[in-house]
Design a protein around this motif. Structure first.
Motif, short mmCIF file in Angstrom:
data_model
loop_
_atom_site.label_atom_id
_atom_site.label_comp_id
_atom_site.label_asym_id
_atom_site.label_seq_id
_atom_site.Cartn_x
_atom_site.Cartn_y
_atom_site.Cartn_z
N LYS A 194 -10.62 -8.51 10.17
CA LYS A 194 -12.08 -8.59 10.08
C LYS A 194 -12.54 -7.49 9.13
N VAL A 195 -13.31 -7.89 8.11
CA VAL A 195 -13.76 -6.96 7.08
C VAL A 195 -15.28 -6.95 7.05
N ALA A 196 -15.87 -5.77 7.22
CA ALA A 196 -17.33 -5.63 7.18
C ALA A 196 -17.77 -5.16 5.80
N GLY A 254 -18.63 -1.02 -6.83
CA GLY A 254 -19.40 -0.27 -5.84
C GLY A 254 -20.70 -0.95 -5.43
N VAL A 255 -21.01 -2.10 -6.03
CA VAL A 255 -22.23 -2.81 -5.67
C VAL A 255 -22.15 -3.31 -4.23
N VAL A 256 -20.98 -3.81 -3.86
CA VAL A 256 -20.70 -4.22 -2.48
C VAL A 256 -19.72 -3.21 -1.89
N LYS A 257 -20.03 -2.70 -0.71
CA LYS A 257 -19.19 -1.68 -0.08
C LYS A 257 -18.48 -2.24 1.15
N ILE A 258 -17.25 -1.81 1.34
CA ILE A 258 -16.50 -2.15 2.56
C ILE A 258 -16.83 -1.10 3.60
N LYS A 259 -17.42 -1.52 4.71
CA LYS A 259 -17.84 -0.59 5.75
C LYS A 259 -16.80 -0.41 6.86
N GLY A 260 -15.83 -1.31 6.91
CA GLY A 260 -14.80 -1.18 7.93
C GLY A 260 -13.81 -2.34 7.87
N VAL A 261 -12.58 -2.07 8.32
CA VAL A 261 -11.55 -3.10 8.38
C VAL A 261 -10.83 -2.97 9.72
N ALA A 262 -10.70 -4.08 10.43
CA ALA A 262 -9.91 -4.11 11.67
C ALA A 262 -8.84 -5.17 11.44
N ARG A 263 -7.58 -4.81 11.74
CA ARG A 263 -6.50 -5.72 11.36
C ARG A 263 -5.44 -5.88 12.42
N ILE A 298 8.72 7.56 -1.89
CA ILE A 298 7.49 6.78 -1.82
C ILE A 298 7.58 5.83 -0.64
N LEU A 299 6.70 6.03 0.35
CA LEU A 299 6.68 5.19 1.54
C LEU A 299 5.60 4.12 1.39
N LEU A 300 5.97 2.88 1.60
CA LEU A 300 5.07 1.75 1.40
C LEU A 300 4.70 1.09 2.73
N SER A 301 3.65 0.27 2.69
CA SER A 301 3.22 -0.45 3.89
C SER A 301 2.69 -1.83 3.53
N ARG A 302 3.01 -2.80 4.39
CA ARG A 302 2.40 -4.12 4.29
C ARG A 302 1.46 -4.36 5.46
N SER A 303 1.54 -3.47 6.48
CA SER A 303 0.76 -3.67 7.70
C SER A 303 -0.51 -2.83 7.76
N SER A 304 -0.67 -1.87 6.87
CA SER A 304 -1.84 -1.00 6.90
C SER A 304 -3.13 -1.76 6.60
N SER A 305 -4.20 -1.38 7.28
CA SER A 305 -5.50 -1.98 6.99
C SER A 305 -5.99 -1.58 5.60
N ARG A 306 -5.45 -0.48 5.08
CA ARG A 306 -5.83 -0.04 3.74
C ARG A 306 -5.35 -1.03 2.67
N PHE A 360 0.86 -1.18 0.00
CA PHE A 360 0.00 0.00 0.00
C PHE A 360 0.90 1.23 0.00
N VAL A 361 0.62 2.17 -0.90
CA VAL A 361 1.40 3.41 -0.95
C VAL A 361 0.88 4.33 0.14
N ALA A 362 1.66 4.41 1.24
CA ALA A 362 1.23 5.20 2.39
C ALA A 362 1.36 6.70 2.14
N SER A 363 2.42 7.10 1.44
CA SER A 363 2.60 8.53 1.14
C SER A 363 3.63 8.72 0.03
N VAL A 364 3.51 9.86 -0.66
CA VAL A 364 4.47 10.23 -1.70
C VAL A 364 4.88 11.68 -1.45
N ASN A 365 6.16 11.89 -1.24
CA ASN A 365 6.68 13.24 -0.99
C ASN A 365 7.85 13.52 -1.92
N MET A 366 8.08 14.80 -2.18
CA MET A 366 9.21 15.18 -3.03
C MET A 366 10.40 15.50 -2.15
#
Length: 211
Positions: free
Chosen positions: A83-85, A67-76, A43-51, A30-36
């Protein structure tokens, strides 16, 4: 991490302890942030983010991407369990079934991408009691009493479901609490004196890790 024309950085706190990052291996980040920076893009990356879990679900499940099915929340608990709602307004679609896929094909692909991390898919419900009950899966809940004032839920389970509801080092109740946004107090119907909150389990878990 080689991204092609640029290189990404994966700091230690964004890694998963049980994973090995081998030269030449292909993984998703997951691309956590991009700064110059002074030498160009940082480019800062993540493997642990719930995103990361959320984005992989979007890539692997067409109903979520559309968009037919929506993700309402993720706890990791990265590397161990998520757990994905999910929710849909289309009565013809089973949101949980859509995420699992035929014979588990979709969810197995996602689990493989996350290095074997276990995933509980929960159907979101506007009714807090029902939502909390489902969030504590795979444990079966007997009853849920809500206190709206301090957003606390007293959840009763039978003795044979108590340890399952708590989970290893309190993981299950902790993630359920994070996912639903409610402080959950578990009560063993077989032992009236037994009660444990998600916060207490989180403290005990951290203490055991430090030891």
């Amino acid at each position: 991490v080689d991204l092609g024309k640029v290189t990404g950085i994966l700091f230690g706190e964004q890694q998963i302890d049980r994973e090995n990052y081998r030269p030449g291996a292909r993984m998703k980040f997951f691309v956590a942030s991009v700064n110059m920076g002074p030498r160009g893009p940082e480019i800062l990356l993540s493997r642990s983010s719930s995103r990361l879990v959320e984005e992989i679900f979007k890539q692997e499940i067409p109903e979520i991407e559309s968009g037919v099915v929506k993700i309402k929340g993720v706890a990791r608990d990265a590397g161990y369990r998520s757990k994905v709602a999910v929710q849909t307004d289309d009565e013809a679609i089973d949101p949980v079934g859509a995420c699992i896929g035929q014979r588990g094909s979709r969810i197995n692909t996602i689990i493989e991408e996350l290095g074997g991390e276990k995933i509980d898919i929960i159907e979101y419900n506007d009714d807090a009691a029902s939502y909390i009950s489902k969030a504590l899966s795979p444990a079966k809940v007997s009853s849920v009493e809500l206190n709206e004032t301090d957003k606390t839920a007293d959840v009763s389970v039978s003795s044979d479901q108590f340890s399952l509801a708590i989970g290893r080092s309190g993981q299950n109740v902790r993630l359920a609490s994070e996912l639903t946004g409610w402080k959950i107090n578990l009560k063993d119907l077989g032992t009236e004196a037994a009660a444990v909150s998600a916060e207490e389990q989180a403290v005990e878990s951290e203490e055991s890790k430090e030891e």
